[in-house]
Design a protein around this motif. Structure first.
Motif, mmCIF file in Angstrom:
data_model
loop_
_atom_site.group_PDB
_atom_site.id
_atom_site.type_symbol
_atom_site.label_atom_id
_atom_site.label_comp_id
_atom_site.label_asym_id
_atom_site.label_seq_id
_atom_site.Cartn_x
_atom_site.Cartn_y
_atom_site.Cartn_z
ATOM 1 N N CYS A 282 2.737 -61.421 -73.567
ATOM 2 C CA CYS A 282 3.630 -62.339 -72.646
ATOM 3 C C CYS A 282 2.570 -63.214 -71.227
ATOM 4 C CB CYS A 282 4.644 -61.604 -72.324
ATOM 5 S SG CYS A 282 6.206 -61.784 -73.847
ATOM 6 N N SER A 288 5.513 -67.878 -71.079
ATOM 7 C CA SER A 288 6.237 -66.996 -70.472
ATOM 8 C C SER A 288 5.847 -67.830 -68.919
ATOM 9 C CB SER A 288 5.848 -65.848 -70.769
ATOM 10 O OG SER A 288 4.111 -65.791 -70.314
ATOM 11 N N CYS A 302 10.980 -65.770 -70.924
ATOM 12 C CA CYS A 302 10.032 -66.465 -71.900
ATOM 13 C C CYS A 302 11.373 -68.362 -71.880
ATOM 14 C CB CYS A 302 10.311 -65.834 -72.769
ATOM 15 S SG CYS A 302 9.729 -67.262 -74.339
ATOM 16 N N GLY A 315 5.084 -59.816 -77.165
ATOM 17 C CA GLY A 315 4.399 -60.704 -78.080
ATOM 18 C C GLY A 315 3.839 -60.216 -78.966
#
Length: 327
Positions: A282, A288, A302, A315
């Motif tokens: 992320c 993000s 997110c 992710g």
């Protein structure tokens, strides 16, 4: 009135007041002004020498003269009797067992004793040497190199002398007790009243500790084939096993620094993402952002999924993952 601990006798030998016998007929003189000294060894005051008559002798010049004579006498005695006069110095030790993964560890320095008399067999007081007149000069008859010994009582060595490239030992002297190290016939590189200029000591490199025996923790950053990224603190034996893991594609090992693992983790993710490495974390995703309601459980948010994230390695399974182009 000056109260000296040291004087010289009729033979020119340096005498400590504690070695003077009461009511002795021996005569003593000031090392600086050469005037007669009277030993004072009463019951109430600290024992000392005092000048017999009024004099303009001062303590600073006495200390400087005492420093030079005490060093000269002690060192010369060692030369004549073939006794060592040691310089104790530390040698930096580097363990290179892990050099294959770009890790070198500095270990506790090793203390070494070097007998100065083995190389420097000539000593002189205030003898001219090219552009300088040192307090004491140690010279080697075989190799021709020298060491200057300087005693800083009222002032320190001039800058041009320090920059000359000549090895210089400089000692701050404020009282007779600052010269006690000479009684041990040893100079320590880390003694508080000493500065060493233009000395270069060789470092030692060796496989001091084998990887399997090293208990030190190191930082290892790993990227796996599915894009997962981990950072951990492991022993070198554990790191060796991790590097054999066929599912991992990147390993970066480093000595643990003051930077937190979290900060290191983010920097490394961005580093390898910019390189084009398959990393699905992320921190490398355009969707993000830092959770403004940050807590330890959900550090990220997110935007695409509109939810908080507890594990940035999610992710690897996220269909909305999209690597950011600017990191």
């Amino acid at each position: 009135m000056m109260k000296n601990i040291y004087g010289i006798n009729e033979q020119g030998k340096l005498i400590d007041i504690k070695d003077v016998i009461k009511k002795s007929s021996e005569k003593y003189f000031c090392i600086n002004c050469s005037e007669n000294l009277v030993p004072k060894k009463g019951e109430k005051k600290a024992h000392h020498f005092s000048h017999k008559n009024e004099t303009d002798c001062n303590f600073e010049t006495y200390l400087h003269a005492l420093s030079k004579k005490m060093f000269f006498d002690k060192y010369n005695e060692c030369l004549q009797l073939k006794k060592p006069f040691f310089l104790k110095y530390p040698t930096k030790r580097m363990c290179i067992s892990c050099r294959d993964i770009n890790i070198e560890c500095e270990l506790k320095p090793e203390l070494n004793l070097y007998d100065l008399t083995k190389r420097f067999d000539i000593i002189s007081i205030e003898k001219y040497d090219e552009n300088f007149i040192p307090d004491i000069k140690l010279a080697s008859s075989k190799f021709g190199d020298v060491i200057f010994i300087e005693f800083a009582v009222t002032h320190r060595s001039e800058l041009n002398k320090l920059k000359s490239g000549v090895r210089i030992m400089e000692f701050d002297i404020n009282s007779e007790s600052d010269l006690n190290f000479l009684l041990q016939e040893e100079i320590q590189f880390d003694q508080t009243n000493a500065d060493f200029h233009n000395f270069i000591f060789q470092n030692k490199e060796d496989n001091y500790v084998q990887k399997s025996d090293c208990n030190k923790l190191f930082q290892i950053f790993s990227i796996y084939k599915d894009g997962e990224a981990l950072i951990r603190k492991l022993k070198m034996s554990e790191i060796a096993l991790e590097m054999e893991n066929e599912n991992s594609i990147v390993h970066e090992v480093d000595i643990i620094k003051t930077l937190s693992l979290t900060d290191s983790y983010i920097k490394l993710i961005k580093k390898y993402s910019r390189k084009g490495t398959n990393i699905r974390n992320c921190h490398a995703c355009i969707n993000s952002q830092k959770n403004l309601r940050y807590n330890q459980i959900f550090p990220f948010y997110c935007n695409k999924l509109d939810k908080e994230i507890s594990n940035t390695n999610d992710g690897t399974k996220c269909i909305e993952f999209s690597k950011t182009l600017h990191m």
